[in-house]
Scaffold this motif. Structure first.
Motif, short mmCIF file in Angstrom:
data_model
loop_
_atom_site.label_atom_id
_atom_site.label_comp_id
_atom_site.label_asym_id
_atom_site.label_seq_id
_atom_site.Cartn_x
_atom_site.Cartn_y
_atom_site.Cartn_z
N TYR A 4 0.83 -1.18 0.00
CA TYR A 4 0.00 0.00 0.00
C TYR A 4 0.88 1.25 0.00
O TYR A 4 2.01 1.23 0.49
N TYR A 33 1.04 4.78 1.81
CA TYR A 33 0.53 5.50 2.98
C TYR A 33 1.10 6.92 3.00
O TYR A 33 2.24 7.15 2.60
N TYR A 59 1.58 10.09 5.83
CA TYR A 59 1.52 10.63 7.18
C TYR A 59 2.05 12.06 7.13
O TYR A 59 2.77 12.43 6.19
N PRO A 114 3.44 11.55 14.48
CA PRO A 114 2.96 11.47 13.10
C PRO A 114 1.45 11.27 13.06
O PRO A 114 0.90 10.53 13.87
N HIS A 170 -4.41 6.23 2.85
CA HIS A 170 -3.62 5.21 2.18
C HIS A 170 -4.44 4.59 1.05
O HIS A 170 -5.68 4.73 1.02
N ARG A 199 0.92 -5.14 2.73
CA ARG A 199 -0.46 -5.26 3.17
C ARG A 199 -0.67 -6.41 4.13
O ARG A 199 -1.77 -6.71 4.53
N ASP A 223 -13.12 8.80 15.22
CA ASP A 223 -11.69 8.98 15.01
C ASP A 223 -10.90 8.11 15.97
O ASP A 223 -11.29 7.93 17.11
N ASN A 278 -2.84 -4.53 18.05
CA ASN A 278 -1.41 -4.27 18.14
C ASN A 278 -1.13 -2.91 18.76
O ASN A 278 -1.80 -1.92 18.44
N PHE A 309 2.39 -0.37 20.05
CA PHE A 309 3.82 -0.20 19.83
C PHE A 309 4.36 0.95 20.68
O PHE A 309 3.64 1.91 20.96
N TYR A 357 -5.46 -4.90 11.70
CA TYR A 357 -5.36 -5.41 10.33
C TYR A 357 -6.75 -5.76 9.82
O TYR A 357 -7.53 -6.43 10.49
N GLN A 383 -8.45 -7.23 6.13
CA GLN A 383 -8.03 -7.91 4.90
C GLN A 383 -8.03 -6.99 3.69
O GLN A 383 -7.11 -7.01 2.90
N ASN A 384 -9.04 -6.16 3.57
CA ASN A 384 -9.14 -5.31 2.38
C ASN A 384 -8.62 -3.90 2.61
O ASN A 384 -8.78 -3.04 1.75
N SER A 385 -8.02 -3.70 3.75
CA SER A 385 -7.62 -2.34 4.09
C SER A 385 -6.20 -2.23 4.60
O SER A 385 -5.72 -1.13 4.85
N GLY A 386 -5.51 -3.35 4.75
CA GLY A 386 -4.12 -3.27 5.21
C GLY A 386 -4.00 -3.09 6.70
O GLY A 386 -4.92 -3.40 7.46
N ASN A 387 -2.88 -2.57 7.09
CA ASN A 387 -2.50 -2.50 8.49
C ASN A 387 -2.06 -1.07 8.78
O ASN A 387 -0.91 -0.71 8.56
N THR A 388 -2.97 -0.23 9.24
CA THR A 388 -2.69 1.19 9.44
C THR A 388 -2.26 1.44 10.87
O THR A 388 -2.91 0.99 11.81
N ILE A 389 -1.16 2.15 11.03
CA ILE A 389 -0.62 2.48 12.36
C ILE A 389 -1.02 3.91 12.71
O ILE A 389 -0.84 4.82 11.91
N TYR A 390 -1.56 4.09 13.90
CA TYR A 390 -1.97 5.39 14.40
C TYR A 390 -1.11 5.75 15.61
O TYR A 390 -0.89 4.92 16.49
N PHE A 391 -0.68 7.00 15.65
CA PHE A 391 0.25 7.45 16.70
C PHE A 391 -0.41 8.37 17.71
O PHE A 391 -1.37 9.08 17.41
N GLY A 392 0.15 8.36 18.91
CA GLY A 392 -0.20 9.35 19.91
C GLY A 392 0.55 10.64 19.67
O GLY A 392 1.31 10.78 18.71
#
Lengths: 113, 115
Positions: free
Chosen positions: A32, A34, A36, A44, A49, A93, B1, B31, B33, B96, B98-107
Motif C-alpha cells: 500500500y 501511505y 503521514y 505522526p 492510504h 499489506r 476517530d 497491536n 507499539f 489489520y 483484509q481489504n484495508s491493510g495494516n494502518t498504524i496510528y500514533f499518539g
C-alpha cells in the motif's frame, strides 16, 4: 518495503490546493501507499492510504498512477495548520504485528498567508 | 476517530529514576507499539504487543520493559533512566483488515528529558 522519493520542500498559498508528489517505482503488488504528516513536536498523523484506486477522505485525496510507480497527495484547500513534514511510505499489506514504518526525509510543506 | 492518548506530554526525570509512560487507545486495536524518535535516526521500535500480556522486542529494547495487562493500555517502563534515553517517545496502535491493510496510528508523543 519499497523506497520512496519526495521533494525536500514545497510552498503553497493558503486556500490553494497543495499537490505533494511521491515516486515509488519499486513498489510491489502487495504494498500500500501511505501518507503521514508530522507537525513539529507532535506525533505522526495518519492521512490516507491506498492500493491502486484513488482515495479520498475528509483530510485529503490520494491519486495513484495506473502503473503504481508514483502518487500525489492533494490537500484541496491548504491552511496554515497544514504546514508540516509529509511522509510517503509504502508498506506491505500483510497482517499481524507488522510494525515496520520507515519514514524518509519527507517533504516540508510550508503554507504561506 | 482513532484516539491514542499518551499520559504525559513533557517529563523531566533524574538519572537512575524509574519512569513510566502510559498509553491508551480507544479503538480495540490488537497491536500496540512504543517507538522513540531522535533527530537523524528516524523512528525506532522499542517493543510491541499483539495481544494482552504478549510482548515482543523491537529493534532497541535494552533499558526498557513494557506491560500490557488490558487490551487498551500499553505501558513503557524505563527501569533506571539514563541521559541517552532523552528522546521523544511515541505510542502507536494498529489493526489489520483484509481489504484495508495494516494502518498504524500514533499518539501525540512524550518528550522525556533525563538529567
Amino acid at each position: 518495503d519499497a523506497k520512496t522519493t519526495q521533494p525536500p520542500s514545497m510552498d503553497c498559498a493558503e486556500g490553494r490546493a497543495a499537490n505533494l508528489p511521491c515516486n515509488h517505482s519499486t513498489i510491489s503488488g502487495n504494498e500500500y501507499v501511505y501518507w503521514y504528516r508530522q507537525i513539529h513536536s507532535q506525533g505522526p498523523q495518519y492521512i490516507i492510504h491506498g492500493l491502486k484506486n484513488n482515495e479520498t477522505n475528509e483530510m485529503a485525496s490520494l491519486i495513484i498512477t495506473e502503473d503504481r510507480k508514483s502518487s500525489t497527495l492533494i490537500l484541496p484547500h491548504a491552511t496554515l495548520r497544514d504546514t508540516a513534514v509529509y511522509y510517503c511510505i509504502v508498506r506491505s499489506r500483510s497482517g499481524g504485528s507488522n510494525y515496520k514504518l520507515t519514514f524518509g526525509k519527507g517533504t516540508l510543506l510550508t503554507v504561506n498567508p | 476517530d482513532v484516539k491514542v492518548t499518551q499520559s504525559s506530554r513533557y517529563l523531566v526525570k533524574r538519572t537512575g529514576e524509574k519512569v513510566f509512560l502510559e498509553c491508551v487507545q480507544d479503538m480495540d486495536h490488537e497491536n500496540m507499539f512504543w517507538y522513540r524518535q531522535d533527530p537523524g535516526l528516524g523512528l525506532r521500535l522499542i517493543y510491541f504487543s499483539y495481544d494482552v500480556k504478549m510482548k515482543e522486542k523491537g529493534d532497541i529494547p535494552e533499558g526498557y520493559s513494557v506491560s500490557r495487562e488490558k487490551k487498551e493500555r500499553f505501558s513503557l517502563i524505563l527501569e533506571s533512566a539514563s541521559t541517552n534515553q532523552t528522546s521523544m517517545y511515541l505510542c502507536a496502535s494498529s489493526f489489520y483488515r483484509q481489504n484495508s491493510g495494516n494502518t498504524i496510528y500514533f499518539g501525540e508523543g512524550s518528550w522525556l528529558t533525563v538529567v
